[in-house]
Design a protein around this motif. Structure first.
Motif, PDB file in Angstrom:
ATOM      1  N   GLY A 156     -23.978 -34.935 -25.150  1.00 54.29           N
ATOM      2  CA  GLY A 156     -23.362 -35.546 -23.637  1.00 54.29           C
ATOM      3  C   GLY A 156     -23.395 -34.684 -22.721  1.00 54.29           C
ATOM      4  O   GLY A 156     -24.686 -34.091 -23.001  1.00 54.29           O
ATOM      5  N   ASP A 157     -23.152 -34.918 -21.727  1.00 51.37           N
ATOM      6  CA  ASP A 157     -24.488 -34.840 -20.622  1.00 51.37           C
ATOM      7  C   ASP A 157     -24.216 -33.199 -20.556  1.00 51.37           C
ATOM      8  O   ASP A 157     -24.357 -32.433 -19.534  1.00 51.37           O
ATOM      9  CB  ASP A 157     -23.227 -34.810 -19.052  1.00 51.37           C
ATOM     10  CG  ASP A 157     -21.826 -35.068 -19.150  1.00 51.37           C
ATOM     11  OD1 ASP A 157     -21.410 -33.698 -20.341  1.00 51.37           O
ATOM     12  OD2 ASP A 157     -21.349 -35.174 -18.772  1.00 51.37           O
ATOM     13  N   GLY A 158     -23.043 -32.271 -20.826  1.00 56.33           N
ATOM     14  CA  GLY A 158     -23.287 -30.368 -21.111  1.00 56.33           C
ATOM     15  C   GLY A 158     -22.267 -30.079 -19.754  1.00 56.33           C
ATOM     16  O   GLY A 158     -22.465 -28.443 -19.663  1.00 56.33           O
ATOM     17  N   ALA A 159     -21.346 -31.056 -19.755  1.00 57.44           N
ATOM     18  CA  ALA A 159     -20.545 -30.567 -18.905  1.00 57.44           C
ATOM     19  C   ALA A 159     -19.044 -29.995 -19.776  1.00 57.44           C
ATOM     20  O   ALA A 159     -18.761 -29.598 -20.734  1.00 57.44           O
ATOM     21  CB  ALA A 159     -19.547 -31.853 -18.510  1.00 57.44           C
ATOM     22  N   PHE A 160     -19.199 -28.312 -19.434  1.00 55.29           N
ATOM     23  CA  PHE A 160     -18.397 -27.730 -19.790  1.00 55.29           C
ATOM     24  C   PHE A 160     -16.655 -27.119 -18.941  1.00 55.29           C
ATOM     25  O   PHE A 160     -17.256 -26.892 -18.097  1.00 55.29           O
ATOM     26  CB  PHE A 160     -18.748 -26.462 -20.702  1.00 55.29           C
ATOM     27  CG  PHE A 160     -19.556 -25.650 -19.812  1.00 55.29           C
ATOM     28  CD1 PHE A 160     -18.831 -24.161 -19.304  1.00 55.29           C
ATOM     29  CD2 PHE A 160     -20.622 -25.448 -19.466  1.00 55.29           C
ATOM     30  CE1 PHE A 160     -18.774 -23.091 -18.747  1.00 55.29           C
ATOM     31  CE2 PHE A 160     -21.462 -24.442 -18.302  1.00 55.29           C
ATOM     32  CZ  PHE A 160     -20.728 -23.263 -18.619  1.00 55.29           C
ATOM     33  N   VAL A 161     -16.007 -26.744 -19.614  1.00 54.82           N
ATOM     34  CA  VAL A 161     -14.976 -25.662 -18.472  1.00 54.82           C
ATOM     35  C   VAL A 161     -14.893 -24.435 -19.080  1.00 54.82           C
ATOM     36  O   VAL A 161     -14.659 -23.948 -21.195  1.00 54.82           O
ATOM     37  CB  VAL A 161     -13.466 -26.478 -19.104  1.00 54.82           C
ATOM     38  CG1 VAL A 161     -12.209 -25.922 -18.274  1.00 54.82           C
ATOM     39  CG2 VAL A 161     -13.294 -27.398 -18.840  1.00 54.82           C
ATOM     40  N   PHE A 162     -15.136 -23.460 -18.786  1.00 54.58           N
ATOM     41  CA  PHE A 162     -14.384 -21.545 -18.833  1.00 54.58           C
ATOM     42  C   PHE A 162     -12.919 -22.283 -19.218  1.00 54.58           C
ATOM     43  O   PHE A 162     -12.542 -21.359 -17.721  1.00 54.58           O
ATOM     44  CB  PHE A 162     -15.567 -21.134 -17.850  1.00 54.58           C
ATOM     45  CG  PHE A 162     -14.967 -19.468 -18.278  1.00 54.58           C
ATOM     46  CD1 PHE A 162     -15.498 -19.274 -19.735  1.00 54.58           C
ATOM     47  CD2 PHE A 162     -14.474 -18.895 -17.204  1.00 54.58           C
ATOM     48  CE1 PHE A 162     -15.361 -17.375 -19.986  1.00 54.58           C
ATOM     49  CE2 PHE A 162     -14.623 -17.664 -18.012  1.00 54.58           C
ATOM     50  CZ  PHE A 162     -15.205 -17.110 -19.185  1.00 54.58           C
ATOM     51  N   GLN A 163     -12.335 -21.463 -19.869  1.00 48.55           N
ATOM     52  CA  GLN A 163     -10.677 -20.885 -19.992  1.00 48.55           C
ATOM     53  C   GLN A 163     -11.254 -19.592 -20.344  1.00 48.55           C
ATOM     54  O   GLN A 163     -10.093 -19.269 -19.602  1.00 48.55           O
ATOM     55  CB  GLN A 163     -10.953 -21.617 -21.100  1.00 48.55           C
ATOM     56  CG  GLN A 163      -8.949 -21.396 -21.137  1.00 48.55           C
ATOM     57  CD  GLN A 163      -7.920 -22.648 -20.737  1.00 48.55           C
ATOM     58  OE1 GLN A 163      -8.343 -23.337 -19.685  1.00 48.55           O
ATOM     59  NE2 GLN A 163      -6.393 -21.977 -19.906  1.00 48.55           N
ATOM     60  N   GLY A 164     -11.521 -18.868 -20.896  1.00 46.68           N
ATOM     61  CA  GLY A 164     -11.638 -17.264 -21.015  1.00 46.68           C
ATOM     62  C   GLY A 164     -10.428 -16.934 -22.052  1.00 46.68           C
ATOM     63  O   GLY A 164     -10.686 -17.196 -23.344  1.00 46.68           O
ATOM     64  N   PHE A 165      -9.863 -16.351 -21.801  1.00 45.92           N
ATOM     65  CA  PHE A 165      -8.800 -15.673 -23.110  1.00 45.92           C
ATOM     66  C   PHE A 165      -7.278 -16.459 -22.077  1.00 45.92           C
ATOM     67  O   PHE A 165      -7.140 -16.800 -21.639  1.00 45.92           O
ATOM     68  CB  PHE A 165      -8.660 -14.495 -22.724  1.00 45.92           C
ATOM     69  CG  PHE A 165      -9.688 -13.079 -22.962  1.00 45.92           C
ATOM     70  CD1 PHE A 165      -9.598 -12.497 -24.318  1.00 45.92           C
ATOM     71  CD2 PHE A 165     -10.225 -12.517 -22.034  1.00 45.92           C
ATOM     72  CE1 PHE A 165     -10.693 -11.915 -24.102  1.00 45.92           C
ATOM     73  CE2 PHE A 165     -11.743 -11.957 -21.984  1.00 45.92           C
ATOM     74  CZ  PHE A 165     -11.629 -10.964 -23.947  1.00 45.92           C
ATOM     75  N   LEU A 166      -7.020 -16.735 -23.939  1.00 46.16           N
ATOM     76  CA  LEU A 166      -5.937 -17.601 -23.926  1.00 46.16           C
ATOM     77  C   LEU A 166      -4.790 -16.876 -23.781  1.00 46.16           C
ATOM     78  O   LEU A 166      -5.311 -15.676 -23.958  1.00 46.16           O
ATOM     79  CB  LEU A 166      -5.305 -19.036 -25.094  1.00 46.16           C
ATOM     80  CG  LEU A 166      -6.443 -19.660 -25.514  1.00 46.16           C
ATOM     81  CD1 LEU A 166      -6.304 -20.685 -26.575  1.00 46.16           C
ATOM     82  CD2 LEU A 166      -6.903 -20.408 -23.909  1.00 46.16           C
ATOM     83  N   PRO A 167      -3.586 -17.287 -23.729  1.00 46.86           N
ATOM     84  CA  PRO A 167      -1.793 -16.198 -22.929  1.00 46.86           C
ATOM     85  C   PRO A 167      -2.493 -15.532 -25.055  1.00 46.86           C
ATOM     86  O   PRO A 167      -2.304 -16.080 -25.813  1.00 46.86           O
ATOM     87  CB  PRO A 167      -1.067 -17.045 -22.857  1.00 46.86           C
ATOM     88  CG  PRO A 167      -1.933 -17.677 -22.629  1.00 46.86           C
ATOM     89  CD  PRO A 167      -3.321 -18.203 -23.072  1.00 46.86           C
ATOM     90  N   ALA A 168      -1.789 -14.299 -24.920  1.00 44.57           N
ATOM     91  CA  ALA A 168      -1.415 -13.649 -26.168  1.00 44.57           C
ATOM     92  C   ALA A 168       0.073 -13.791 -26.436  1.00 44.57           C
ATOM     93  O   ALA A 168       0.299 -13.780 -27.925  1.00 44.57           O
ATOM     94  CB  ALA A 168      -1.367 -11.774 -25.554  1.00 44.57           C
TER      95      ALA A 168
END
Length: 307
Positions: A156-168
């Motif tokens: 694809g176009d290389g777009a991404f979302v940085f979410q990091g750590f999800l809730p514990a």
């Protein structure tokens, strides 16, 4: 630091001379905060400019002084006072840094690994300095996020979302994963070794969506694998070593529309009869789907034990 280096250990000291030669003539304004990226595992992954700045500044603020001392000792950097500035004291410690900058000092900030302020302390410090009218100078370098993305082979176009750590908490984590199911772009997650076992079943609910798992990036036991989300719990259980180290997980872009469904069906049928590369080539020609995306799907099916 001792003049002798034990047999089998790298000697990083010559890098200081290279840093001075390459970066020493550049301009480094006083009264500025230098946000310095440091290695995420392999100590050799530091820039020459970062080494020069760490030796030049009047003080080094850091997430963990003990951790930073190990890096400084490896490169024979000493003499600068270390200021503890972490998630629990960032707001108050930032004022001490600002006072130093207002007095005309240069101060560097480093987190334990990678680029500060990316799921690490540093953002509030940088914001406070900017609000006080002080200059913030970023020094680019290692980042586990971009390192994992570079190896994931996203289509694809290389777009991404940085979410990091999800809730514990389990309920909040499951809800967050369900929200990710609606995100069409790639998503980058971070996870600690003691929590990866709980995250895996939640991600498994995303089924056949490809997932790149990267652990111990840049270290001796680095491992990068692409598989279906549904296969993650089994993949982790197959080897106890796979649950050790820090994790970066890249959730690949979601399939779009019936064309992707047709391509996946054709690919699955071809994989049952043909070698992987041949099946991918023919599936791309038959369906018109991107070959890279089909290749990632084929890898996910193979690693998930489906072929």
């Amino acid at each position: 630091m001792s003049d002798s280096v034990p047999v089998g250990k790298a000697d990083f000291r010559p890098a200081r001379a290279a840093a001075a030669a390459a970066a020493g003539a550049q301009h480094y304004p006083v009264g500025a905060l230098y946000v310095v990226a440091t290695p995420i595992g392999n100590l050799a992954d530091i820039t020459l400019r970062a080494l020069h700045v760490l030796g030049l500044v009047d003080a080094i603020a850091c997430e963990d002084t003990r951790h930073t001392q190990q890096l400084l000792r490896a490169y024979d950097i000493d003499g600068q006072p270390l200021i503890a500035l972490h998630q629990h004291n960032e707001a108050t410690a930032a004022q001490g840094v600002i006072e130093r900058l207002q007095a005309g000092q240069r101060v560097a900030y480093v987190s334990d690994a990678g680029t500060p302020a990316i799921s690490d302390p540093g953002a509030r410090l940088a914001a406070a300095c900017a609000q006080a009218g002080l200059r913030v100078v970023p020094l680019p370098g290692a980042s586990s996020v971009t390192t994992a993305l570079s190896a994931a082979g996203l289509a694809g176009d290389g777009a991404f979302v940085f979410q990091g750590f999800l809730p514990a908490k389990a309920g909040e984590r499951d809800a967050a994963v369900q929200a990710l199911a609606q995100e069409p772009r790639a998503v980058v997650l971070l996870e600690a070794p003691h929590r990866i076992g709980a995250l895996a079943p939640a991600l498994a609910a995303l089924g056949e969506r490809p997932l790149t798992v990267a652990r111990e990036l840049s270290k001796q036991f680095e491992q990068i694998a692409t598989l279906a989300c549904a296969a993650l719990p089994t993949w982790l259980a197959q080897d106890a070593q796979r649950q050790r180290g820090e994790f970066v997980l890249v959730l690949h872009p979601a399939p779009t529309g019936a064309q992707d469904d047709d391509a996946e069906r054709v690919l699955r049928l071809l994989l049952a009869e043909l070698p992987l590369k041949t099946a991918v080539k023919l599936a791309a020609e038959i369906t018109g789907a991107p070959r890279n995306a089909l290749y990632q799907q084929a890898l996910a099916q193979r690693d998930g034990g489906e072929i």
